[in-house]
Scaffold this motif. Structure first.
Motif, PDB file in Angstrom:
ATOM      1  N   THR A   1       8.123  -0.014  -6.156  1.00 42.50           N
ATOM      2  CA  THR A   1       9.179  -0.422  -5.230  1.00 42.50           C
ATOM      3  C   THR A   1       8.587  -1.060  -3.986  1.00 42.50           C
ATOM      4  N   ASN A   2       7.538  -0.461  -3.436  1.00 46.91           N
ATOM      5  CA  ASN A   2       6.898  -1.037  -2.250  1.00 46.91           C
ATOM      6  C   ASN A   2       6.198  -2.344  -2.581  1.00 46.91           C
ATOM      7  N   ALA A   3       5.631  -2.457  -3.783  1.00 51.81           N
ATOM      8  CA  ALA A   3       4.989  -3.717  -4.173  1.00 51.81           C
ATOM      9  C   ALA A   3       6.023  -4.834  -4.283  1.00 51.81           C
ATOM     10  N   SER A   4       7.193  -4.515  -4.820  1.00 53.45           N
ATOM     11  CA  SER A   4       8.226  -5.551  -4.928  1.00 53.45           C
ATOM     12  C   SER A   4       8.837  -5.869  -3.564  1.00 53.45           C
TER      13      SER A   4
ATOM     14  N   ALA B   1       6.870  -6.441   6.740  1.00 57.77           N
ATOM     15  CA  ALA B   1       6.134  -6.419   5.471  1.00 57.77           C
ATOM     16  C   ALA B   1       5.019  -5.383   5.491  1.00 57.77           C
ATOM     17  N   ARG B   2       4.442  -5.136   6.644  1.00 58.40           N
ATOM     18  CA  ARG B   2       3.350  -4.163   6.696  1.00 58.40           C
ATOM     19  C   ARG B   2       3.821  -2.756   6.360  1.00 58.40           C
ATOM     20  N   THR B   3       5.116  -2.483   6.529  1.00 56.66           N
ATOM     21  CA  THR B   3       5.655  -1.169   6.168  1.00 56.66           C
ATOM     22  C   THR B   3       5.563  -0.950   4.666  1.00 56.66           C
ATOM     23  N   SER B   4       5.927  -1.963   3.886  1.00 56.92           N
ATOM     24  CA  SER B   4       5.824  -1.828   2.429  1.00 56.92           C
ATOM     25  C   SER B   4       4.365  -1.815   1.981  1.00 56.92           C
TER      26      SER B   4
ATOM     27  N   LEU C   1       2.863   1.207  -0.195  1.00 51.10           N
ATOM     28  CA  LEU C   1       2.145   0.985  -1.451  1.00 51.10           C
ATOM     29  C   LEU C   1       0.776   1.658  -1.402  1.00 51.10           C
ATOM     30  N   GLY C   2       0.053   1.441  -0.326  1.00 49.27           N
ATOM     31  CA  GLY C   2      -1.278   2.039  -0.204  1.00 49.27           C
ATOM     32  C   GLY C   2      -1.232   3.557  -0.175  1.00 49.27           C
TER      33      GLY C   2
ATOM     34  N   ILE D   1      -2.159   8.860  -2.629  1.00 53.29           N
ATOM     35  CA  ILE D   1      -1.713  10.178  -3.072  1.00 53.29           C
ATOM     36  C   ILE D   1      -1.773  10.265  -4.599  1.00 53.29           C
ATOM     37  N   GLY D   2      -1.430   9.183  -5.277  1.00 48.59           N
ATOM     38  CA  GLY D   2      -1.477   9.167  -6.737  1.00 48.59           C
ATOM     39  C   GLY D   2      -2.871   9.412  -7.291  1.00 48.59           C
ATOM     40  N   MET D   3      -3.888   8.982  -6.548  1.00 49.64           N
ATOM     41  CA  MET D   3      -5.259   9.187  -7.013  1.00 49.64           C
ATOM     42  C   MET D   3      -5.660  10.652  -7.001  1.00 49.64           C
TER      43      MET D   3
END
Length: 98
Positions: free
Chosen positions: A36-39, A52-55, A59-60, A65-67
């Motif tokens: 969602t953030n990438a899109s 844009a820096r918020t998304s 994403l980052g 956290i996913g890692m």
């Protein structure tokens, strides 16, 4: 929540247990927020309500956290995403219910 979601959640809990199901659900939610953030980064400035820096940060942060999630949960979430990617065009060709 539709009945197929409920059946899927119940099957997940029965096969891998409650604790692992919660971890898998969290991993799938992180995948969702990362995509969602990438899109959201691709929206033009007039369509955005946030910079844009918020998304980019979202994403980052989702990836970071996913890692930390277990490798098995990441592989299952990646497999679910792959199946959804392949099934999307097939389901879209089905006639609409009336």
């Amino acid at each position: 929540m539709c009945s197929s979601d409920l059946v899927g959640a119940l099957a997940c809990v029965l096969f891998i247990g409650t604790a692992h199901s919660i971890g898998l659900a969290a991993t799938c939610a992180l995948f969702y927020y990362a995509f969602t953030n990438a899109s959201a980064r691709l929206l033009v400035a007039a369509q955005r309500s946030w910079p844009a820096r918020t998304s980019c940060f979202g994403l980052g942060f989702s990836v970071l956290i996913g890692m930390t999630m277990p490798a098995a949960d990441l592989l299952i979430a990646l497999g679910v995403s792959g199946v959804a990617l392949l099934a999307g065009p097939l389901v879209s060709r089905l006639p609409a219910r009336r």
